[in-house]
Design a protein around this motif. Structure first.
Motif, PDB file in Angstrom:
ATOM      1  N   GLU A  50      -2.249 -26.916  28.930  1.00 50.10           N
ATOM      2  CA  GLU A  50      -2.145 -28.371  28.812  1.00 50.10           C
ATOM      3  C   GLU A  50      -3.221 -28.876  27.858  1.00 50.10           C
ATOM      4  OE1 GLU A  50       0.293 -29.628  32.723  1.00 50.10           O
ATOM      5  OE2 GLU A  50      -1.867 -30.029  32.834  1.00 50.10           O
ATOM      6  N   VAL A  51      -2.807 -29.757  26.932  1.00 53.04           N
ATOM      7  CA  VAL A  51      -3.708 -30.204  25.867  1.00 53.04           C
ATOM      8  C   VAL A  51      -3.570 -31.706  25.670  1.00 53.04           C
ATOM      9  CG1 VAL A  51      -3.239 -27.972  24.730  1.00 53.04           C
ATOM     10  CG2 VAL A  51      -2.117 -30.041  23.887  1.00 53.04           C
ATOM     11  N   ILE A  52      -4.626 -32.308  25.147  1.00 53.13           N
ATOM     12  CA  ILE A  52      -4.567 -33.690  24.691  1.00 53.13           C
ATOM     13  C   ILE A  52      -5.582 -33.847  23.566  1.00 53.13           C
ATOM     14  CG2 ILE A  52      -6.279 -34.602  26.339  1.00 53.13           C
ATOM     15  CD1 ILE A  52      -4.403 -37.103  26.555  1.00 53.13           C
ATOM     16  N   GLY A  53      -5.238 -34.637  22.547  1.00 50.81           N
ATOM     17  CA  GLY A  53      -6.091 -34.795  21.383  1.00 50.81           C
ATOM     18  C   GLY A  53      -7.437 -35.416  21.728  1.00 50.81           C
ATOM     19  N   ARG A  54      -8.407 -35.215  20.842  1.00 51.54           N
ATOM     20  CA  ARG A  54      -9.763 -35.715  21.092  1.00 51.54           C
ATOM     21  C   ARG A  54      -9.939 -37.186  20.736  1.00 51.54           C
ATOM     22  NH1 ARG A  54     -11.120 -30.113  19.447  1.00 51.54           N
ATOM     23  NH2 ARG A  54     -12.197 -29.178  21.245  1.00 51.54           N
ATOM     24  N   GLY A  55      -8.938 -37.786  20.149  1.00 46.27           N
ATOM     25  CA  GLY A  55      -9.016 -39.207  19.848  1.00 46.27           C
ATOM     26  C   GLY A  55      -9.113 -39.507  18.369  1.00 46.27           C
ATOM     27  N   ARG A  56      -8.666 -40.700  18.017  1.00 44.53           N
ATOM     28  CA  ARG A  56      -8.567 -41.103  16.617  1.00 44.53           C
ATOM     29  C   ARG A  56      -9.928 -41.130  15.909  1.00 44.53           C
ATOM     30  NH1 ARG A  56      -4.604 -43.812  13.877  1.00 44.53           N
ATOM     31  NH2 ARG A  56      -5.201 -45.030  12.060  1.00 44.53           N
ATOM     32  N   ASP A  57     -10.968 -41.529  16.634  1.00 44.88           N
ATOM     33  CA  ASP A  57     -12.276 -41.708  15.997  1.00 44.88           C
ATOM     34  C   ASP A  57     -13.236 -40.555  16.247  1.00 44.88           C
ATOM     35  OD1 ASP A  57     -11.459 -44.255  15.082  1.00 44.88           O
ATOM     36  OD2 ASP A  57     -11.943 -45.134  17.038  1.00 44.88           O
ATOM     37  N   ASN A  58     -12.754 -39.490  16.849  1.00 49.27           N
ATOM     38  CA  ASN A  58     -13.630 -38.351  17.143  1.00 49.27           C
ATOM     39  C   ASN A  58     -13.832 -37.526  15.869  1.00 49.27           C
ATOM     40  OD1 ASN A  58     -14.724 -35.821  18.187  1.00 49.27           O
ATOM     41  ND2 ASN A  58     -14.013 -36.501  20.190  1.00 49.27           N
TER      42      ASN A  58
ATOM     43  N   ALA B 128      -1.726 -33.765  15.807  1.00 46.52           N
ATOM     44  CA  ALA B 128      -1.078 -35.038  15.477  1.00 46.52           C
ATOM     45  C   ALA B 128      -0.089 -35.502  16.536  1.00 46.52           C
ATOM     46  CB  ALA B 128      -0.369 -34.921  14.123  1.00 46.52           C
ATOM     47  N   SER B 129      -0.311 -35.145  17.803  1.00 51.02           N
ATOM     48  CA  SER B 129       0.633 -35.523  18.861  1.00 51.02           C
ATOM     49  C   SER B 129      -0.107 -36.014  20.095  1.00 51.02           C
ATOM     50  CB  SER B 129       1.530 -34.335  19.241  1.00 51.02           C
ATOM     51  OG  SER B 129       2.416 -34.008  18.198  1.00 51.02           O
ATOM     52  N   GLU B 130       0.678 -36.412  21.089  1.00 52.23           N
ATOM     53  CA  GLU B 130       0.124 -36.837  22.373  1.00 52.23           C
ATOM     54  C   GLU B 130      -0.111 -35.625  23.262  1.00 52.23           C
ATOM     55  OE1 GLU B 130       2.330 -41.166  22.713  1.00 52.23           O
ATOM     56  OE2 GLU B 130       3.311 -39.418  23.584  1.00 52.23           O
ATOM     57  N   GLY B 131      -0.372 -35.878  24.545  1.00 46.36           N
ATOM     58  CA  GLY B 131      -0.613 -34.805  25.477  1.00 46.36           C
ATOM     59  C   GLY B 131       0.619 -33.947  25.697  1.00 46.36           C
ATOM     60  N   GLU B 132       0.409 -32.621  25.753  1.00 45.53           N
ATOM     61  CA  GLU B 132       1.508 -31.678  25.893  1.00 45.53           C
ATOM     62  C   GLU B 132       1.184 -30.602  26.928  1.00 45.53           C
ATOM     63  OE1 GLU B 132       4.552 -31.172  24.474  1.00 45.53           O
ATOM     64  OE2 GLU B 132       4.486 -33.000  23.275  1.00 45.53           O
ATOM     65  N   SER B 133       2.231 -30.139  27.599  1.00 48.14           N
ATOM     66  CA  SER B 133       2.165 -28.926  28.411  1.00 48.14           C
ATOM     67  C   SER B 133       2.973 -27.859  27.686  1.00 48.14           C
ATOM     68  CB  SER B 133       2.760 -29.159  29.804  1.00 48.14           C
ATOM     69  OG  SER B 133       2.043 -30.162  30.502  1.00 48.14           O
ATOM     70  N   PHE B 134       2.343 -26.733  27.370  1.00 48.35           N
ATOM     71  CA  PHE B 134       3.020 -25.641  26.670  1.00 48.35           C
ATOM     72  C   PHE B 134       3.234 -24.462  27.617  1.00 48.35           C
ATOM     73  CE2 PHE B 134       0.875 -27.809  23.098  1.00 48.35           C
ATOM     74  CZ  PHE B 134       1.957 -27.997  22.243  1.00 48.35           C
ATOM     75  N   SER B 135       4.440 -23.906  27.595  1.00 47.42           N
ATOM     76  CA  SER B 135       4.759 -22.673  28.316  1.00 47.42           C
ATOM     77  C   SER B 135       4.743 -21.538  27.309  1.00 47.42           C
ATOM     78  CB  SER B 135       6.146 -22.760  28.959  1.00 47.42           C
ATOM     79  OG  SER B 135       6.246 -23.876  29.812  1.00 47.42           O
ATOM     80  N   ILE B 136       3.979 -20.478  27.602  1.00 47.90           N
ATOM     81  CA  ILE B 136       3.798 -19.394  26.639  1.00 47.90           C
ATOM     82  C   ILE B 136       4.031 -18.073  27.357  1.00 47.90           C
ATOM     83  CG2 ILE B 136       2.234 -18.439  24.908  1.00 47.90           C
ATOM     84  CD1 ILE B 136       0.626 -21.083  25.127  1.00 47.90           C
ATOM     85  N   VAL B 137       5.069 -17.351  26.949  1.00 49.64           N
ATOM     86  CA  VAL B 137       5.525 -16.176  27.684  1.00 49.64           C
ATOM     87  C   VAL B 137       5.680 -14.994  26.740  1.00 49.64           C
ATOM     88  CG1 VAL B 137       7.391 -15.228  29.112  1.00 49.64           C
ATOM     89  CG2 VAL B 137       6.754 -17.644  29.339  1.00 49.64           C
ATOM     90  N   ASP B 138       5.131 -13.832  27.143  1.00 46.68           N
ATOM     91  CA  ASP B 138       5.430 -12.593  26.434  1.00 46.68           C
ATOM     92  C   ASP B 138       5.991 -11.584  27.421  1.00 46.68           C
ATOM     93  OD1 ASP B 138       3.276 -11.318  27.759  1.00 46.68           O
ATOM     94  OD2 ASP B 138       1.877 -11.698  26.115  1.00 46.68           O
ATOM     95  N   SER B 139       6.068 -10.327  27.047  1.00 43.82           N
ATOM     96  CA  SER B 139       6.725  -9.344  27.900  1.00 43.82           C
ATOM     97  C   SER B 139       5.926  -9.009  29.155  1.00 43.82           C
ATOM     98  CB  SER B 139       7.000  -8.062  27.110  1.00 43.82           C
ATOM     99  OG  SER B 139       5.786  -7.509  26.624  1.00 43.82           O
ATOM    100  N   ASN B 140       4.645  -9.376  29.183  1.00 45.14           N
ATOM    101  CA  ASN B 140       3.795  -9.018  30.316  1.00 45.14           C
ATOM    102  C   ASN B 140       3.169 -10.203  31.040  1.00 45.14           C
ATOM    103  OD1 ASN B 140       3.891  -6.076  29.954  1.00 45.14           O
ATOM    104  ND2 ASN B 140       2.763  -6.473  28.058  1.00 45.14           N
TER     105      ASN B 140
END
Length: 434
Positions: free
Chosen positions: A185-193, A167-179
């Motif tokens: 980077e993501v973007i939705g498939r569209g309202r009518d998809n 339910a959002s626009e395009g995002e860049s996510f930073s994902i970090v663990d101990s190693n």
């Protein structure tokens, strides 16, 4: 190397400004809102990965969210989901069947940390399906409750949005663990998809390197045969083709290796280069072994003059980085970069690195702009997370948390396993229906 930002925008740049002026006037508090710096263990002086995050919005309160661990054995229990930006009720999903992880801020007791910056993306894909439930904020906090590692988090984010919609626009996510350190980077498939969820590319940041993003999609081309380092949705290219956004290059039809996620789903504009990539430039310029060479290659790009000279996705720092180094990087006002604005006419006699809004404006039919540095008075809250792999999981993730401007706010340490949060910082956010 100095440059006067308080100046006219060129005629070529001006072609992009009317839309930019409209966007900034409609959304003055949330435009160009966040900065992330990702440090791998091999780039850290203590072999401890780090993630720095500034959440910038004039309307954002500096709450430190807390989600205690809960145990559920019933699939009939549900949780309500609210939009992080709007507080709007988006729907309900089944509660997790099992024990969730304790979450404080953007980290959990397993040593997992997640940050983000919003890039928006092309207009065709910024409006989600009406039945989409999971926005980017709820995606972060639900994933932290259900995942222990970066790779688990990536899969959890895919599963949640595939099932309940994004339910959002395009995002860049930073994902970090101990190693490991990942960037997705993501973007939705569209309202009518008819297919829920998002298309994505996730890149493993090579050990020994540093990455950064700031409201502009940055992942371009990527390999298709390296699942240890790159993950992607099966329709990341075909969706673009179906929407008329991309055509295969002659000789590259089988794998489309010349397909660029950023260039297709979030093409660089003057705004993206100057106000977003400029912040990444300030980070990289401060840590690379040859700042002059880096400046010469990419200064025109971040000035918004040459969009073809894209900066590298990751850089190798000239030395192993400390918490102080990242603190300094998060304090940047473009000092010693081509966007240093401490000496332009707006700085005054005290060389102040701050300006009142708006970011762009028109005077006598000419377009002007101020700069958008990392250190800004618009910050709601910020943190630098340090993940210590030699400690037991509950003691691995420490958030150095602060509110307001990243260049002036004091930060205090809090464990992600803490069962209570100080009343000075605790509170519920809009994503909790508050």
């Amino acid at each position: 190397m100095s440059f006067a930002p308080f100046s006219r925008v060129s005629s070529r740049q001006r072609q992009q400004m009317p839309l930019l002026l409209l966007l900034l006037s409609c959304f003055p508090a949330i435009t160009n809102g966040c900065t992330n710096i990702l440090v791998t263990p091999g780039a850290s002086a203590k072999s401890e990965p780090m993630l720095a995050y500034a959440a910038d919005s004039a309307n954002l309160m500096g709450y430190l969210y807390h989600y205690p661990s809960i145990e559920s054995s019933s699939s009939e229990k549900t949780r309500k989901v609210y939009g992080w930006d709007s507080g709007e009720y988006l729907g309900s999903i089944p509660e997790y069947n099992g024990r969730t992880y304790n979450v404080v801020g953007n980290a959990n007791e397993a040593g997992l940390v997640i940050g983000e910056t919003t890039f928006g993306g092309i207009e065709k894909l910024t409006t989600p399906r009406e039945d989409a439930i999971i926005d980017y904020g709820s995606l972060i906090y639900i994933t932290l409750q259900r995942s222990a590692t970066a790779r688990e988090a990536i899969q959890t984010m895919i599963d949640l949005t595939d099932q309940y919609g994004y339910a959002s626009e395009g995002e860049s996510f930073s994902i970090v663990d101990s190693n490991e350190v990942w960037w997705m980077e993501v973007i939705g498939r569209g309202r009518d998809n008819p297919r829920q969820g998002f298309v994505y590319v996730a890149a493993h940041v090579p050990d020994g390197y540093v990455a950064s993003h700031a409201n502009q999609a940055r992942i371009t081309t990527f390999p298709r045969d390296d699942p240890e380092n790159y993950l992607y949705s099966d329709d990341v290219v075909s969706l673009a083709k179906s929407l008329g956004l991309y055509e295969s290059v002659s000789g590259d039809e089988e794998f489309d290796l010349q397909f660029s996620f950023s260039d297709v789903y979030d093409p660089v504009t003057f705004e993206g280069a100057r106000f977003c990539e400029g912040r990444v430039f300030s980070v990289y310029h401060s840590i690379v072994s040859d700042p002059k060479d880096f400046h010469d290659k990419y200064a025109d790009y971040v000035r918004g003059k040459d969009f073809t000279s894209r900066m590298p996705l990751f850089v190798k720092p000239s030395k192993l980085l400390t918490l102080d180094d990242i603190t300094n990087a998060m304090s940047s006002h473009y000092e010693q970069t081509p966007l240093d604005w401490s000496n332009d006419v707006g700085a005054g006699m005290y060389h102040v690195p701050y300006r009142p809004r708006p970011l762009v404006w028109k005077y006598e039919e000419e377009d002007y702009c101020n700069e958008r540095p990392i250190g800004t008075q618009q910050t709601g809250w910020n943190f630098i997370a340090v993940v210590r792999p030699t400690m037991p999981p509950p003691l691995q993730a420490i958030l150095w948390f602060g509110v307001d401007d990243t260049s002036t706010s004091p930060r205090y340490p809090v464990y992600a396993s803490s069962t209570e949060v100080s009343s000075a910082y605790g509170g519920g956010g809009t994503q909790d229906g508050n």
